[in-house]
Design an enzyme around this catalytic site. Sequence first.
Site, PDB file in Angstrom:
ATOM      1  N   LYS A 191      -4.837 -37.099  29.898  1.00  7.86           N
ATOM      2  CA  LYS A 191      -3.948 -36.981  28.727  1.00  7.86           C
ATOM      3  C   LYS A 191      -2.572 -37.469  29.178  1.00  7.86           C
ATOM      4  O   LYS A 191      -1.791 -36.746  29.786  1.00  7.86           O
ATOM      5  CB  LYS A 191      -3.880 -35.507  28.294  1.00  7.86           C
ATOM      6  CG  LYS A 191      -3.584 -35.283  26.834  1.00  7.86           C
ATOM      7  CD  LYS A 191      -2.290 -35.870  26.326  1.00  7.86           C
ATOM      8  CE  LYS A 191      -1.084 -35.001  26.607  1.00  7.86           C
ATOM      9  NZ  LYS A 191       0.194 -35.714  26.300  1.00  7.86           N
ATOM     10  N   GLY A 246       4.797 -32.291  35.323  1.00  5.78           N
ATOM     11  CA  GLY A 246       5.702 -32.214  34.182  1.00  5.78           C
ATOM     12  C   GLY A 246       6.755 -31.151  34.417  1.00  5.78           C
ATOM     13  O   GLY A 246       7.023 -30.752  35.560  1.00  5.78           O
ATOM     14  N   GLU A 268       2.755 -30.039  39.748  1.00  5.61           N
ATOM     15  CA  GLU A 268       3.911 -30.759  40.297  1.00  5.61           C
ATOM     16  C   GLU A 268       4.999 -30.683  39.236  1.00  5.61           C
ATOM     17  O   GLU A 268       4.878 -31.302  38.177  1.00  5.61           O
ATOM     18  CB  GLU A 268       3.550 -32.223  40.573  1.00  5.61           C
ATOM     19  CG  GLU A 268       2.395 -32.417  41.532  1.00  5.61           C
ATOM     20  CD  GLU A 268       2.754 -32.078  42.961  1.00  5.61           C
ATOM     21  OE1 GLU A 268       3.913 -31.743  43.242  1.00  5.61           O
ATOM     22  OE2 GLU A 268       1.840 -32.129  43.803  1.00  5.61           O
ATOM     23  N   CYS A 302      11.492 -36.872  39.727  1.00  5.17           N
ATOM     24  CA  CYS A 302      11.460 -35.442  40.053  1.00  5.17           C
ATOM     25  C   CYS A 302      12.132 -35.161  41.379  1.00  5.17           C
ATOM     26  O   CYS A 302      12.700 -34.094  41.574  1.00  5.17           O
ATOM     27  CB  CYS A 302      10.029 -34.936  40.057  1.00  5.17           C
ATOM     28  SG  CYS A 302       8.966 -35.850  41.157  1.00  5.17           S
ATOM     29  N   GLU A 400      17.879 -29.147  35.747  1.00  2.00           N
ATOM     30  CA  GLU A 400      17.371 -30.510  35.937  1.00  2.00           C
ATOM     31  C   GLU A 400      17.804 -31.361  34.738  1.00  2.00           C
ATOM     32  O   GLU A 400      17.488 -31.047  33.595  1.00  2.00           O
ATOM     33  CB  GLU A 400      15.840 -30.494  36.025  1.00  2.00           C
ATOM     34  CG  GLU A 400      15.274 -31.869  36.310  1.00  2.00           C
ATOM     35  CD  GLU A 400      13.747 -31.901  36.359  1.00  2.00           C
ATOM     36  OE1 GLU A 400      13.105 -31.296  35.483  1.00  2.00           O
ATOM     37  OE2 GLU A 400      13.217 -32.541  37.280  1.00  2.00           O
TER      38      GLU A 400
HETATM   39  N1  NAI Z   1       6.921 -32.633  40.943  1.00  2.00           N
HETATM   40  C1  NAI Z   1       6.485 -33.826  40.608  1.00  2.00           C
HETATM   41  O1  NAI Z   1       5.655 -34.399  41.271  1.00  2.00           O
HETATM   42  C2  NAI Z   1       6.991 -34.509  39.391  1.00  2.00           C
HETATM   43  C3  NAI Z   1       7.524 -33.769  38.352  1.00  2.00           C
HETATM   44  N2  NAI Z   1       7.967 -34.388  37.213  1.00  2.00           N
HETATM   45  C4  NAI Z   1       8.598 -33.577  36.185  1.00  2.00           C
HETATM   46  O2  NAI Z   1       8.175 -33.960  34.885  1.00  2.00           O
HETATM   47  C5  NAI Z   1       9.194 -33.659  33.938  1.00  2.00           C
HETATM   48  C6  NAI Z   1       9.371 -34.831  32.995  1.00  2.00           C
HETATM   49  O3  NAI Z   1       8.196 -35.064  32.315  1.00  2.00           O
HETATM   50  P1  NAI Z   1       7.907 -34.583  30.814  1.00  2.00           P
HETATM   51  O4  NAI Z   1       6.876 -35.510  30.279  1.00  2.00           O
HETATM   52  O5  NAI Z   1       9.182 -34.367  30.084  1.00  2.00           O
HETATM   53  O6  NAI Z   1       7.259 -33.171  31.046  1.00  2.00           O
HETATM   54  P2  NAI Z   1       6.527 -32.240  29.966  1.00  2.00           P
HETATM   55  O7  NAI Z   1       6.248 -30.980  30.687  1.00  2.00           O
HETATM   56  O8  NAI Z   1       7.276 -32.186  28.704  1.00  2.00           O
HETATM   57  O9  NAI Z   1       5.189 -33.031  29.621  1.00  2.00           O
HETATM   58  C7  NAI Z   1       4.291 -33.420  30.627  1.00  2.00           C
HETATM   59  C8  NAI Z   1       2.909 -33.575  30.002  1.00  2.00           C
HETATM   60  O10 NAI Z   1       2.447 -32.302  29.575  1.00  2.00           O
HETATM   61  C9  NAI Z   1       1.994 -32.376  28.231  1.00  2.00           C
HETATM   62  N3  NAI Z   1       2.186 -31.047  27.647  1.00  2.00           N
HETATM   63  C10 NAI Z   1       3.285 -30.549  27.047  1.00  2.00           C
HETATM   64  N4  NAI Z   1       3.059 -29.285  26.648  1.00  2.00           N
HETATM   65  C11 NAI Z   1       1.791 -28.967  27.012  1.00  2.00           C
HETATM   66  C12 NAI Z   1       0.980 -27.808  26.876  1.00  2.00           C
HETATM   67  N5  NAI Z   1       1.426 -26.702  26.278  1.00  2.00           N
HETATM   68  N6  NAI Z   1      -0.277 -27.840  27.360  1.00  2.00           N
HETATM   69  C13 NAI Z   1      -0.744 -28.949  27.972  1.00  2.00           C
HETATM   70  N7  NAI Z   1      -0.027 -30.080  28.107  1.00  2.00           N
HETATM   71  C14 NAI Z   1       1.239 -30.090  27.651  1.00  2.00           C
HETATM   72  C15 NAI Z   1       2.828 -33.479  27.632  1.00  2.00           C
HETATM   73  O11 NAI Z   1       2.235 -33.966  26.451  1.00  2.00           O
HETATM   74  C16 NAI Z   1       2.860 -34.478  28.778  1.00  2.00           C
HETATM   75  O12 NAI Z   1       1.674 -35.236  28.829  1.00  2.00           O
HETATM   76  C17 NAI Z   1      10.435 -33.369  34.755  1.00  2.00           C
HETATM   77  O13 NAI Z   1      10.664 -31.992  34.772  1.00  2.00           O
HETATM   78  C18 NAI Z   1      10.063 -33.844  36.145  1.00  2.00           C
HETATM   79  O14 NAI Z   1      10.746 -33.210  37.182  1.00  2.00           O
HETATM   80  C19 NAI Z   1       7.892 -35.735  37.076  1.00  2.00           C
HETATM   81  C20 NAI Z   1       7.371 -36.514  38.096  1.00  2.00           C
HETATM   82  C21 NAI Z   1       6.904 -35.970  39.339  1.00  2.00           C
HETATM   83  O1  LIG Z   2       4.478 -41.644  45.198  1.00  6.77           O
HETATM   84  C1  LIG Z   2       5.249 -40.844  45.735  1.00  6.77           C
HETATM   85  O2  LIG Z   2       5.147 -40.492  46.883  1.00  6.77           O
HETATM   86  C2  LIG Z   2       6.407 -40.298  45.004  1.00  6.77           C
HETATM   87  C3  LIG Z   2       6.557 -40.297  43.701  1.00  6.77           C
HETATM   88  C4  LIG Z   2       7.739 -39.705  43.186  1.00  6.77           C
HETATM   89  C5  LIG Z   2       8.070 -39.580  41.948  1.00  6.77           C
HETATM   90  O3  LIG Z   2       7.301 -39.962  40.959  1.00  6.77           O
HETATM   91  C6  LIG Z   2       9.326 -38.990  41.563  1.00  6.77           C
HETATM   92  O4  LIG Z   2      10.156 -38.677  42.429  1.00  6.77           O
HETATM   93  O5  LIG Z   2       9.487 -38.814  40.357  1.00  6.77           O
END
Ligand code: NAI
Ligand SMILES: O=C(O)/C=C/C=C(\O)C(=O)O
Length: 521
Positions: A191, A246, A268, A302, A400
């Site tokens: 998804k 997310g 993540e 992220c 964030e």
């Molecule tokens: N730690 C990591 O590896 C990474 C973390 N992120 C984080 O992702 C965030 C940005 O992405 P967004 O798309 O805004 O995040 P989001 O949490 O709004 O959405 C992520 C995904 O979850 C789905 N989703 C939303 N509500 C849901 C629910 N109740 N149940 C199931 N699925 C649901 C969305 O449709 C989307 O596909 C930032 O906080 C960022 O830090 C992004 C990249 C890497």
């Molecule tokens: O592929 C990796 O190791 C790192 C990916 C990192 C991100 O997507 C991020 O910092 O948002």
Amino acid sequence: MSDNTAAAQARHVPDDLPKGIQHYIDGEFVDSVDGDTFDVIDPVSNQAYMQAASGKKADIDRAVAAAKKAFDEGPWPRMLPRERSRILHRIADIVESRDARLAELESFDSGLPITQALGQARRAAENFRFFADLIVAQADDTFKVPGRQINYVNRKPIGVAGLITPWNTPFMLESWKLGPALATGNTVVLKPAEFTPLSASLWPGIFEEAGLPKGVFNLVNGFGEEGFAGDSLVKHPDVPLISFTGESRTGQLIFANAAPFLKGLSMELGGKSPAVVFADADLDAAIDATIFGVFSLNGERCTAGSRILVQRDVYDEFVERYAAQAKRVKVGYPHDETTEVGALVHPEHFAKVMSYVELGKQEGRLVAGGGRPKGFPEGNFVAPTVFADVSPDARIFQEEIFGPVVAITPFDTDEEALALANNTKYGLAAYVWTNDLKRAHNFAQAVEAGMVWLNSNNVRDLRTPFGGVKASGLGHEGGYRSIDFYTDQQAVHITLGKVHNPTFGKQEHHTEVELDDPDPR
Ligand SMILES: NC(=O)C1=CN([C@@H]2O[C@H](COP(=O)(O)OP(=O)(O)OC[C@H]3O[C@@H](n4cnc5c(N)ncnc54)[C@H](O)[C@@H]3O)[C@@H](O)[C@H]2O)C=CC1
Ligand SMILES: O=C(O)/C=C/C=C(\O)C(=O)O
């Protein structure tokens, strides 16, 4: 907004865009059961350029049924790792051969600068190649045990993996999950994020060409909320695994929704990572790296080092040089190869980032950027923005922002630097700049972060784990941690010699097992 706006004229629309984006279930492109669709917009003009199918429970039910059938009856989980590996290598080859097209679509849909989108497409190919190799090299534990027993670990695919991904670097983050989930023999329902469904619509063609059996990969587009695709996937009883990337608050909700099913979860989540610059650091290198660390991927990363902590002795010099360099970062249209910061993904996200920019003007001292850059009257463009003298309780220090906005704060001692670094609910990454080896390692030991880079840019070898602590995540992905997540590790114990049964219930003395059948080692 009309087509005559400056942004609409400046945007680059890729040739041969699909007519619309459908789901892909059991080897077929299909519309939603209820026919519902949503607008997909590009972030330069903010105009809808196509419709995507909006998945609900009924669509997830169909996709999960197909994936379950492929798991229960199909060849994929039953293939030797070597056979699956061959297909994964083919996927990597195809992704590599289409990297320019993937980058073009990704950049158009997400606003990422084209050169960075290209790097991410290549990283996606690397992910597949890496897991293709790892699954063949995987050595499972086997132990010879006294009493001529052998104990070994039998790794088994788990079933239908639900993969839920964000929009910041969509295709690459999807590959992060698809690679190991498929390598280990699971079937999947992906998804993708609703803001950026375009690049995911290329997976079916890539997988078909590589020879992935029908039903192994399924794609349902749409939103996450209750009753929609994301929520329905999390709540589906035939999906034992959810891998989610997310926002932290979405992760909490998914955690709660998956709890009644006791699903395997990998999370993540968000970050507010510190970059700590000590006075003895190589300032040139630290400035270059911390500029890249928060402004690459439009700051929508992220692991962004979005809080820079600088030792007071070099603070003024650092802030001055940092601001000057931030002002030189080139904001531009995503398709322009000289662009370093493109357009933020969506007007809703743009509004959120801009609200933090305005808040920052009250909470800190604006030294670069501060809003929409000159020459970009429309579209989701934000100038690289730097706030100095930000106090640790400021919201721009704690929350964030996920855009090209950074907070700089001074510190005096090592202890203060560590306390500031840890003063957040997040714990994804930390970056340390110092030429004192002991200090660097001591800091790494004490900082609350899943990943630490010492005098180093954000580069990760695919064998190392990726993941955060505190509100930044649960579990790790990458390398063997991904293999562990996507497999059941069944322990099998077998006796090769005489069986030494306990004498319970035979009125005899209960003795220790005798080694009268020695191990032939
Ligand atoms: N730690 C990591 O590896 C990474 C973390 N992120 C984080 O992702 C965030 C940005 O992405 P967004 O798309 O805004 O995040 P989001 O949490 O709004 O959405 C992520 C995904 O979850 C789905 N989703 C939303 N509500 C849901 C629910 N109740 N149940 C199931 N699925 C649901 C969305 O449709 C989307 O596909 C930032 O906080 C960022 O830090 C992004 C990249 C890497
Ligand atoms: O592929 C990796 O190791 C790192 C990916 C990192 C991100 O997507 C991020 O910092 O948002």
